[in-house]
Write a protein that holds these residues in place. Structure first.
Motif, PDB file in Angstrom:
ATOM      1  N   PHE A 132      -1.144   8.002  -3.962  1.00 47.88           N
ATOM      2  CA  PHE A 132      -2.127   7.191  -3.239  1.00 47.88           C
ATOM      3  C   PHE A 132      -2.284   5.832  -3.916  1.00 47.88           C
ATOM      4  O   PHE A 132      -2.327   4.789  -3.250  1.00 47.88           O
ATOM      5  CB  PHE A 132      -3.475   7.909  -3.208  1.00 47.88           C
ATOM      6  N   GLU A 133      -2.356   5.873  -5.229  1.00 46.16           N
ATOM      7  CA  GLU A 133      -2.508   4.626  -5.976  1.00 46.16           C
ATOM      8  C   GLU A 133      -1.300   3.716  -5.786  1.00 46.16           C
ATOM      9  O   GLU A 133      -1.441   2.493  -5.670  1.00 46.16           O
ATOM     10  CB  GLU A 133      -2.709   4.945  -7.457  1.00 46.16           C
ATOM     11  N   ALA A 134      -0.108   4.311  -5.730  1.00 40.00           N
ATOM     12  CA  ALA A 134       1.095   3.521  -5.505  1.00 40.00           C
ATOM     13  C   ALA A 134       1.065   2.867  -4.131  1.00 40.00           C
ATOM     14  O   ALA A 134       1.465   1.708  -3.968  1.00 40.00           O
ATOM     15  CB  ALA A 134       2.332   4.401  -5.645  1.00 40.00           C
ATOM     16  N   GLY A 135       0.578   3.606  -3.131  1.00 39.70           N
ATOM     17  CA  GLY A 135       0.474   3.048  -1.789  1.00 39.70           C
ATOM     18  C   GLY A 135      -0.528   1.916  -1.714  1.00 39.70           C
ATOM     19  O   GLY A 135      -0.274   0.872  -1.116  1.00 39.70           O
ATOM     20  N   TYR A 136      -1.691   2.122  -2.354  1.00 36.15           N
ATOM     21  CA  TYR A 136      -2.704   1.069  -2.350  1.00 36.15           C
ATOM     22  C   TYR A 136      -2.206  -0.182  -3.086  1.00 36.15           C
ATOM     23  O   TYR A 136      -2.541  -1.312  -2.718  1.00 36.15           O
ATOM     24  CB  TYR A 136      -3.988   1.571  -3.019  1.00 36.15           C
ATOM     25  N   SER A 137      -1.394   0.030  -4.111  1.00 36.37           N
ATOM     26  CA  SER A 137      -0.927  -1.102  -4.921  1.00 36.37           C
ATOM     27  C   SER A 137      -0.013  -2.040  -4.149  1.00 36.37           C
ATOM     28  O   SER A 137       0.128  -3.211  -4.516  1.00 36.37           O
ATOM     29  CB  SER A 137      -0.206  -0.591  -6.177  1.00 36.37           C
ATOM     30  N   VAL A 138       0.645  -1.509  -3.092  1.00 36.17           N
ATOM     31  CA  VAL A 138       1.523  -2.368  -2.294  1.00 36.17           C
ATOM     32  C   VAL A 138       0.875  -2.760  -0.976  1.00 36.17           C
ATOM     33  O   VAL A 138       1.545  -3.253  -0.052  1.00 36.17           O
ATOM     34  CB  VAL A 138       2.881  -1.678  -2.033  1.00 36.17           C
ATOM     35  N   THR A 141      -2.737   0.922   3.881  1.00 33.50           N
ATOM     36  CA  THR A 141      -4.036   1.505   4.172  1.00 33.50           C
ATOM     37  C   THR A 141      -3.973   3.017   3.947  1.00 33.50           C
ATOM     38  O   THR A 141      -2.885   3.596   3.799  1.00 33.50           O
ATOM     39  CB  THR A 141      -4.451   1.228   5.628  1.00 33.50           C
ATOM     40  N   THR A 142      -5.152   3.662   3.958  1.00 30.92           N
ATOM     41  CA  THR A 142      -5.180   5.120   3.782  1.00 30.92           C
ATOM     42  C   THR A 142      -4.406   5.814   4.889  1.00 30.92           C
ATOM     43  O   THR A 142      -3.679   6.787   4.640  1.00 30.92           O
ATOM     44  CB  THR A 142      -6.633   5.624   3.765  1.00 30.92           C
ATOM     45  N   ARG A 143      -4.540   5.321   6.124  1.00 32.58           N
ATOM     46  CA  ARG A 143      -3.805   5.928   7.238  1.00 32.58           C
ATOM     47  C   ARG A 143      -2.304   5.811   7.038  1.00 32.58           C
ATOM     48  O   ARG A 143      -1.559   6.762   7.287  1.00 32.58           O
ATOM     49  CB  ARG A 143      -4.210   5.267   8.558  1.00 32.58           C
ATOM     50  N   GLN A 144      -1.837   4.644   6.598  1.00 32.70           N
ATOM     51  CA  GLN A 144      -0.408   4.455   6.377  1.00 32.70           C
ATOM     52  C   GLN A 144       0.110   5.340   5.242  1.00 32.70           C
ATOM     53  O   GLN A 144       1.209   5.869   5.304  1.00 32.70           O
ATOM     54  CB  GLN A 144      -0.121   2.984   6.074  1.00 32.70           C
ATOM     55  N   ILE A 145      -0.709   5.489   4.207  1.00 32.19           N
ATOM     56  CA  ILE A 145      -0.306   6.343   3.082  1.00 32.19           C
ATOM     57  C   ILE A 145      -0.172   7.793   3.542  1.00 32.19           C
ATOM     58  O   ILE A 145       0.796   8.481   3.206  1.00 32.19           O
ATOM     59  CB  ILE A 145      -1.323   6.230   1.929  1.00 32.19           C
ATOM     60  N   CYS A 235       9.518   9.798  -1.543  1.00 35.63           N
ATOM     61  CA  CYS A 235       8.462   9.379  -0.623  1.00 35.63           C
ATOM     62  C   CYS A 235       7.554   8.332  -1.261  1.00 35.63           C
ATOM     63  O   CYS A 235       6.998   7.477  -0.576  1.00 35.63           O
ATOM     64  CB  CYS A 235       7.646  10.589  -0.180  1.00 35.63           C
ATOM     65  N   THR A 236       7.411   8.400  -2.578  1.00 40.61           N
ATOM     66  CA  THR A 236       6.615   7.397  -3.261  1.00 40.61           C
ATOM     67  C   THR A 236       7.277   6.038  -3.162  1.00 40.61           C
ATOM     68  O   THR A 236       6.624   5.021  -2.931  1.00 40.61           O
ATOM     69  CB  THR A 236       6.453   7.783  -4.737  1.00 40.61           C
ATOM     70  N   ASP A 237       8.602   6.008  -3.326  1.00 41.37           N
ATOM     71  CA  ASP A 237       9.328   4.746  -3.252  1.00 41.37           C
ATOM     72  C   ASP A 237       9.296   4.157  -1.854  1.00 41.37           C
ATOM     73  O   ASP A 237       9.470   2.949  -1.685  1.00 41.37           O
ATOM     74  CB  ASP A 237      10.787   4.958  -3.670  1.00 41.37           C
ATOM     75  N   SER A 238       9.068   5.014  -0.836  1.00 37.19           N
ATOM     76  CA  SER A 238       9.063   4.510   0.533  1.00 37.19           C
ATOM     77  C   SER A 238       7.832   3.663   0.816  1.00 37.19           C
ATOM     78  O   SER A 238       7.755   2.997   1.843  1.00 37.19           O
ATOM     79  CB  SER A 238       9.108   5.674   1.531  1.00 37.19           C
ATOM     80  N   ALA A 239       6.854   3.671  -0.071  1.00 38.00           N
ATOM     81  CA  ALA A 239       5.651   2.862   0.135  1.00 38.00           C
ATOM     82  C   ALA A 239       6.009   1.391   0.275  1.00 38.00           C
ATOM     83  O   ALA A 239       5.452   0.679   1.110  1.00 38.00           O
ATOM     84  CB  ALA A 239       4.684   3.061  -1.038  1.00 38.00           C
ATOM     85  N   THR A 240       6.952   0.948  -0.523  1.00 39.42           N
ATOM     86  CA  THR A 240       7.355  -0.453  -0.461  1.00 39.42           C
ATOM     87  C   THR A 240       7.984  -0.793   0.883  1.00 39.42           C
ATOM     88  O   THR A 240       7.757  -1.854   1.460  1.00 39.42           O
ATOM     89  CB  THR A 240       8.350  -0.773  -1.579  1.00 39.42           C
ATOM     90  N   GLU A 241       8.771   0.170   1.400  1.00 40.62           N
ATOM     91  CA  GLU A 241       9.472  -0.057   2.672  1.00 40.62           C
ATOM     92  C   GLU A 241       8.519  -0.284   3.820  1.00 40.62           C
ATOM     93  O   GLU A 241       8.783  -1.051   4.736  1.00 40.62           O
ATOM     94  CB  GLU A 241      10.386   1.129   2.974  1.00 40.62           C
ATOM     95  N   TYR A 242       7.344   0.403   3.769  1.00 41.81           N
ATOM     96  CA  TYR A 242       6.402   0.357   4.880  1.00 41.81           C
ATOM     97  C   TYR A 242       5.181  -0.508   4.617  1.00 41.81           C
ATOM     98  O   TYR A 242       4.221  -0.459   5.347  1.00 41.81           O
ATOM     99  CB  TYR A 242       5.946   1.771   5.246  1.00 41.81           C
ATOM    100  N   LYS A 243       5.234  -1.307   3.576  1.00 41.90           N
ATOM    101  CA  LYS A 243       4.026  -2.044   3.216  1.00 41.90           C
ATOM    102  C   LYS A 243       3.656  -3.113   4.237  1.00 41.90           C
ATOM    103  O   LYS A 243       2.513  -3.578   4.284  1.00 41.90           O
ATOM    104  CB  LYS A 243       4.213  -2.682   1.839  1.00 41.90           C
ATOM    105  N   ASN A 244       4.623  -3.510   5.084  1.00 41.25           N
ATOM    106  CA  ASN A 244       4.338  -4.520   6.084  1.00 41.25           C
ATOM    107  C   ASN A 244       4.028  -3.930   7.451  1.00 41.25           C
ATOM    108  O   ASN A 244       3.950  -4.647   8.444  1.00 41.25           O
ATOM    109  CB  ASN A 244       5.545  -5.475   6.215  1.00 41.25           C
ATOM    110  N   ASP A 245       3.918  -2.566   7.540  1.00 42.32           N
ATOM    111  CA  ASP A 245       3.636  -1.932   8.838  1.00 42.32           C
ATOM    112  C   ASP A 245       2.265  -2.358   9.359  1.00 42.32           C
ATOM    113  O   ASP A 245       1.332  -2.471   8.611  1.00 42.32           O
ATOM    114  CB  ASP A 245       3.673  -0.396   8.683  1.00 42.32           C
TER     115      ASP A 245
END
Length: 245
Positions: A132-138, A141-145, A235-245
């Motif tokens: 979750f923290e990795a997702g927030y860092s890039v 949102t909570t929904r996207q994570i 899946c953690t690394d995919s956070a960067t891929e979707y950060k612009n969604d």
């Protein structure tokens, strides 16, 4: 006590005719359990004020009540109170005009919601908070994570207990015979009402339940194997891929 093959076949044919009813009694509550159970699990995991305590009490109390006891209680309330409630709302419907299958659906849905909420809550808690923290860092949102990172990992965790839940739900539908709903078990013993070959009827229903559960378990195990590839740190690394969604 010799088993007569013609009577067994007749019971099998009769039982199979009511298989759709068994599927309805199994998968409608399962769908309700997945939807509302997920909502309850999210409320508890994210510690939503007030609602968290209400749902915790509901799950704690209801998980200790056997399904057959709940079914008999709700059926009694349905028989004794339906006409009064219908008249209060200006309806001319009577208890004789409404199928008791709705009582069974209500009972099984509540049980499924309670069970699935605990299953999904456990699966969510198995995900490392660092993701979750990795997702927030890039900037996610909570929904996207939840959609992009958490859910692909939660699905493989849920599938094993979900398989057991599906199999258990199908077997549990046999208790509806106590309120007069025609399902596989009731259907399989219909021929025995004239032949008195009840043993063949019970064996036929057991064979139908076994065949259906074996097939569903096989399919869900295959699905479990297929989705297992998502249960990794990629899946953690995919956070960067979707950060612009």
């Amino acid at each position: 006590m010799n088993i007569q093959l013609p009577d067994l076949i007749a019971s099998l044919n009769s039982g199979f005719r009511y298989l759709p009813t068994t599927f309805i009694l199994s998968f409608v509550p399962l769908s309700a359990g997945l939807v509302f159970g997920t909502l309850i699990a999210l409320v508890q995991v994210f510690k939503v004020p007030v609602l968290r305590k209400i749902f915790a009490v509901f799950v704690s109390i209801y998980s200790g009540i056997p399904s057959v006891v709940a079914l008999l209680i709700y059926n009694l309330l349905y028989i004794t109170q339906f006409n009064k409630i219908a008249a209060f709302f200006g309806s001319s419907l009577t208890v004789r005009e409404v199928s008791p299958i709705y009582v069974a659906l209500f009972t099984f849905s509540l049980s499924s919601i309670v069970l699935m909420s605990e299953t999904i809550r456990g699966a969510l808690l198995s995900i490392d908070k660092g993701q979750f923290e990795a997702g927030y860092s890039v900037g996610l949102t909570t929904r996207q994570i939840l959609r992009r990172i958490v859910l692909p990992q939660v699905v493989p965790v849920i599938l094993p207990p979900l398989t057991n839940h599906v199999v258990g739900s199908i077997k549990n539908t046999s208790i509806v015979m106590t309120i007069g709903v025609m399902d596989v078990l009731n259907g399989a013993i219909v021929p025995a009402e004239t032949t008195y070959r009840f043993l063949e009827g019970y064996i036929a229903s057991a064979l139908i339940y076994w065949a259906v559960n074996a097939l569903l378990e096989f399919l869900l195990r295959r699905l479990e194997t297929h989705t297992g590839k998502f249960r990794n740190t990629e899946c953690t690394d995919s956070a960067t891929e979707y950060k612009n969604d």
